[in-house]
Design a protein around this motif. Structure first.
Motif, PDB file in Angstrom:
ATOM      1  N   ALA A  40       0.740  -1.213  -0.066  1.00  0.00           N
ATOM      2  CA  ALA A  40       0.079  -0.138  -0.071  1.00  0.00           C
ATOM      3  C   ALA A  40       1.029   1.210   0.192  1.00  0.00           C
ATOM      4  CB  ALA A  40      -0.961  -0.033   1.084  1.00  0.00           C
ATOM      5  N   ILE A  41       2.037   1.243   0.839  1.00  0.00           N
ATOM      6  CA  ILE A  41       2.690   2.606   0.776  1.00  0.00           C
ATOM      7  C   ILE A  41       3.547   2.699  -0.476  1.00  0.00           C
ATOM      8  CG2 ILE A  41       4.842   1.543   1.770  1.00  0.00           C
ATOM      9  CD1 ILE A  41       3.041   4.390   3.380  1.00  0.00           C
ATOM     10  N   LEU A  83      -9.174   9.485  -5.974  1.00  0.00           N
ATOM     11  CA  LEU A  83     -10.268   8.764  -6.821  1.00  0.00           C
ATOM     12  C   LEU A  83      -9.780   7.200  -7.197  1.00  0.00           C
ATOM     13  CD1 LEU A  83     -13.129   8.686  -7.794  1.00  0.00           C
ATOM     14  CD2 LEU A  83     -12.278   9.796 -10.139  1.00  0.00           C
ATOM     15  N   ILE A  84      -8.587   7.365  -7.675  1.00  0.00           N
ATOM     16  CA  ILE A  84      -7.758   6.045  -8.279  1.00  0.00           C
ATOM     17  C   ILE A  84      -7.754   5.358  -7.045  1.00  0.00           C
ATOM     18  CG2 ILE A  84      -5.851   5.416  -9.064  1.00  0.00           C
ATOM     19  CD1 ILE A  84      -5.313   7.884 -10.668  1.00  0.00           C
ATOM     20  N   LEU A  85      -7.349   5.618  -5.989  1.00  0.00           N
ATOM     21  CA  LEU A  85      -7.052   4.741  -4.728  1.00  0.00           C
ATOM     22  C   LEU A  85      -8.411   4.399  -4.285  1.00  0.00           C
ATOM     23  CD1 LEU A  85      -4.573   6.876  -2.547  1.00  0.00           C
ATOM     24  CD2 LEU A  85      -4.202   4.571  -3.788  1.00  0.00           C
ATOM     25  N   TYR A  86      -9.463   4.961  -4.539  1.00  0.00           N
ATOM     26  CA  TYR A  86     -10.608   4.452  -3.886  1.00  0.00           C
ATOM     27  C   TYR A  86     -11.232   3.443  -5.100  1.00  0.00           C
ATOM     28  CZ  TYR A  86     -15.505   4.643  -2.144  1.00  0.00           C
ATOM     29  OH  TYR A  86     -16.837   4.016  -1.641  1.00  0.00           O
ATOM     30  N   THR A  87     -11.385   3.696  -6.075  1.00  0.00           N
ATOM     31  CA  THR A  87     -11.891   2.660  -6.955  1.00  0.00           C
ATOM     32  C   THR A  87     -11.083   1.629  -7.493  1.00  0.00           C
ATOM     33  OG1 THR A  87     -11.055   4.072  -8.960  1.00  0.00           O
ATOM     34  CG2 THR A  87     -13.368   4.837  -7.929  1.00  0.00           C
ATOM     35  N   VAL A 108      -5.111  -2.702  -7.383  1.00  0.00           N
ATOM     36  CA  VAL A 108      -3.829  -2.279  -6.879  1.00  0.00           C
ATOM     37  C   VAL A 108      -3.334  -3.374  -5.833  1.00  0.00           C
ATOM     38  CG1 VAL A 108      -2.627  -0.826  -5.571  1.00  0.00           C
ATOM     39  CG2 VAL A 108      -4.077   0.149  -7.243  1.00  0.00           C
ATOM     40  N   ALA A 109      -4.130  -4.046  -5.199  1.00  0.00           N
ATOM     41  CA  ALA A 109      -3.603  -5.130  -4.306  1.00  0.00           C
ATOM     42  C   ALA A 109      -3.286  -6.225  -5.079  1.00  0.00           C
ATOM     43  CB  ALA A 109      -4.744  -5.416  -3.137  1.00  0.00           C
ATOM     44  N   ILE A 111      -4.941   0.821   1.959  1.00  0.00           N
ATOM     45  CA  ILE A 111      -4.982   1.763   0.787  1.00  0.00           C
ATOM     46  C   ILE A 111      -6.124   2.891   1.187  1.00  0.00           C
ATOM     47  CG2 ILE A 111      -5.817   2.118  -1.568  1.00  0.00           C
ATOM     48  CD1 ILE A 111      -4.522  -0.475  -2.360  1.00  0.00           C
ATOM     49  N   PHE A 112      -7.147   2.564   2.141  1.00  0.00           N
ATOM     50  CA  PHE A 112      -8.106   3.472   2.426  1.00  0.00           C
ATOM     51  C   PHE A 112      -7.505   4.561   3.188  1.00  0.00           C
ATOM     52  CE2 PHE A 112     -11.205   4.701   5.697  1.00  0.00           C
ATOM     53  CZ  PHE A 112     -12.199   5.035   4.781  1.00  0.00           C
ATOM     54  N   TYR A 113      -6.602   4.172   4.358  1.00  0.00           N
ATOM     55  CA  TYR A 113      -5.961   5.344   4.908  1.00  0.00           C
ATOM     56  C   TYR A 113      -5.045   6.289   3.992  1.00  0.00           C
ATOM     57  CZ  TYR A 113      -7.824   3.030   8.844  1.00  0.00           C
ATOM     58  OH  TYR A 113      -8.634   2.555   9.695  1.00  0.00           O
ATOM     59  N   ALA A 114      -4.410   5.649   2.913  1.00  0.00           N
ATOM     60  CA  ALA A 114      -3.614   6.347   2.034  1.00  0.00           C
ATOM     61  C   ALA A 114      -4.413   7.347   1.363  1.00  0.00           C
ATOM     62  CB  ALA A 114      -2.991   5.273   1.137  1.00  0.00           C
ATOM     63  N   ILE A 115      -5.559   7.290   1.240  1.00  0.00           N
ATOM     64  CA  ILE A 115      -6.461   8.217   0.352  1.00  0.00           C
ATOM     65  C   ILE A 115      -6.277   9.564   1.253  1.00  0.00           C
ATOM     66  CG2 ILE A 115      -8.658   8.893  -0.314  1.00  0.00           C
ATOM     67  CD1 ILE A 115      -9.546   6.109  -0.584  1.00  0.00           C
TER      68      ILE A 115
END
Length: 453
Positions: free
Chosen positions: A280-281, A334-338, A343-344, A361-365
């Motif tokens: 994620a990071i 938006l990219i991270l959320y959708t 990505v994972a 990833i949710f926190y990365a947003i």
């Protein structure tokens, strides 16, 4: 770089500088991205080992590289003030300094890597990969630092497309070398995550050689005759660069090292958690290349205008960059959320790792929003050569606010490992607020001084 007279001209020139820097930064980080992704495909232990190795190396590299970044505002201000004749000797002394810093880092690393890894609660295979991944990287530290110094010179002249071309040529080679040394193709042994370190080192040597050749052979770099009329190393010249570069380097170190510290603190969790955190990071850091590129472009543009004592123009560039960062952050979020699941799955096939990665990833947003404001502000302040106060702000925001709050949330709430990411969000947000205040204060101060003069 050249003078502009309208907002439209400034925006056009800023994008001309920014876009090649952005492509270059994305390509540079793509090397680390492919190291991580391809190592993860080889095995979970290799992904975790590269994660540990990267998080030990990246703060050191980015911090030392911050010292070399001082060349950009120095050269851009000289060019903006019509003092091009002073540029060649400053670059030559910077070359000496980059090689010296690389040698010091390599020697220190030889003695401290083993004790650090031994103090961490790592599985034996993960520790083995981390150690020899770093050993392989060490063989390319000198050309890496040399390339970054030469790139600062190239970019400060506004020739950012040249750096872009060099990196775009190097990226496919890095992927090829990863394919060869990680998976054992084309006659090479299968070394897993360790092979990623070898691939990166080979790429650094090639990139550095190409940069030297371009500066020696082609205009406008040939005009400066960087590789002729060598003088002995000068401590005075080094000090002029270190005076600006060391605060920049430490400010960057304080920011990047908080991510490394979080990864090291997470070593008490399972290998799957470490791997998911790193995945994620890694992707969030890839998106961070956008505001970082804006920051680098701002340093060049603001430095050029300050060199010519055009305070209003420097201010306009600052807010152009800040606006671009904020706008792009919404797109990145938006990219991270959708695409969190997509990505994972890029990093690992283990269902547990995928599920954990999506949660991180949710926190990365949220923390990339703070980055989108903070990074351009730092770039603008570097253009003003205002670095000392920024250093203090970085230390307080990241290490006295961010990391302690993350530790408390991880240990005394139900957030668990995600509490550290909450701490990162808090620290980066605090940094962004204080940096904005500093920029406004500095602009008003310089405007008053110019009016009084």
């Amino acid at each position: 770089m050249y003078r502009t007279n309208s907002l439209q001209q400034k925006l056009k020139l800023f994008l001309v500088i920014l876009i090649p820097i952005l492509i270059t930064q994305l390509s540079l980080y793509a090397m680390n991205f492919f190291d991580t992704v391809m190592s993860g495909k080889f095995g979970t232990a290799d992904l975790a080992g590269v994660a540990i190795g990267s998080n030990l190396w990246v703060p050191i590299f980015t911090g030392i590289n911050g010292i070399l970044l001082a060349l950009s505002p120095i050269v851009s201000q000289l060019v903006g003030g019509g003092k091009e004749k002073d540029v060649p000797e400053i670059v030559r002394q910077g070359i000496y300094l980059s090689i010296g810093l690389a040698a010091v880092v390599t020697i220190i690393g030889f003695f401290v890597v083993d004790p650090i890894l031994n103090r961490m609660d790592l599985e034996a295979e993960v520790a083995h990969v981390a150690k020899f991944y770093l050993a392989a990287l060490a063989t390319g530290i000198i050309p890496l630092f040399l390339f970054n110094l030469l790139r600062c010179f190239i970019d400060a002249l506004g020739q950012t497309r040249t750096s872009m071309v060099i990196i775009l040529l190097s990226l496919p080679l890095n992927i090829l070398f990863n394919y060869m040394f990680i998976f054992g193709r084309l006659g090479m042994p299968a070394l897993g995550g360790i092979g990623a370190g070898i691939a990166s080192s080979l790429t650094y040597w090639i990139s550095s050689a190409v940069a030297v050749w371009v500066i020696y052979r082609y205009k406008p770099f040939r005009f400066y005759a960087i590789f002729t009329n060598w003088r002995r190393p000068s401590l005075h010249a080094w000090w002029e660069q270190l005076r600006i570069g060391v605060p920049i380097g430490f400010a960057i170190f304080f920011e990047t090292s908080i991510f490394a510290a979080v990864t090291l603190l997470m070593s008490v969790y399972s290998t799957e958690t470490i791997a998911a955190h790193q995945a994620a990071i890694n992707f969030a850091s890839y998106l961070y290349m956008i505001p970082l590129s804006i920051a680098m472009a701002l340093t060049i543009a603001v430095g050029f205008e300050i060199g010519g004592r055009r305070m209003h123009d420097a201010k306009v560039y600052s807010y152009i960059g800040l606006s671009c960062g904020i706008a792009i952050s919404f797109f990145a979020g938006l990219i991270l959320y959708t695409l969190d699941d997509t990505v994972a799955r890029l990093y690992n096939d283990n269902p547990d790792v995928i599920a954990l990665t999506k949660q991180f990833i949710f926190y990365a947003i949220f923390f990339q929003f703070a980055d989108a404001v903070g990074a351009p502000l730092q770039g603008a302040l570097r253009g003003y050569k205002d670095v000392n106060i920024t250093l203090v702000m970085a230390l307080i925001s990241y290490w006295l606010i961010g990391l302690p709050s993350g530790w408390l949330l991880a240990h005394f709430t139900d957030f668990g490992p995600f509490g550290y990411w909450m701490g990162i969000i808090i620290g980066l947000s605090a940094g962004a607020v204080t940096l904005y205040g500093r920029l406004v204060f500095l602009q008003r101060k310089l405007s008053r001084q110019l009016a009084d003069a």
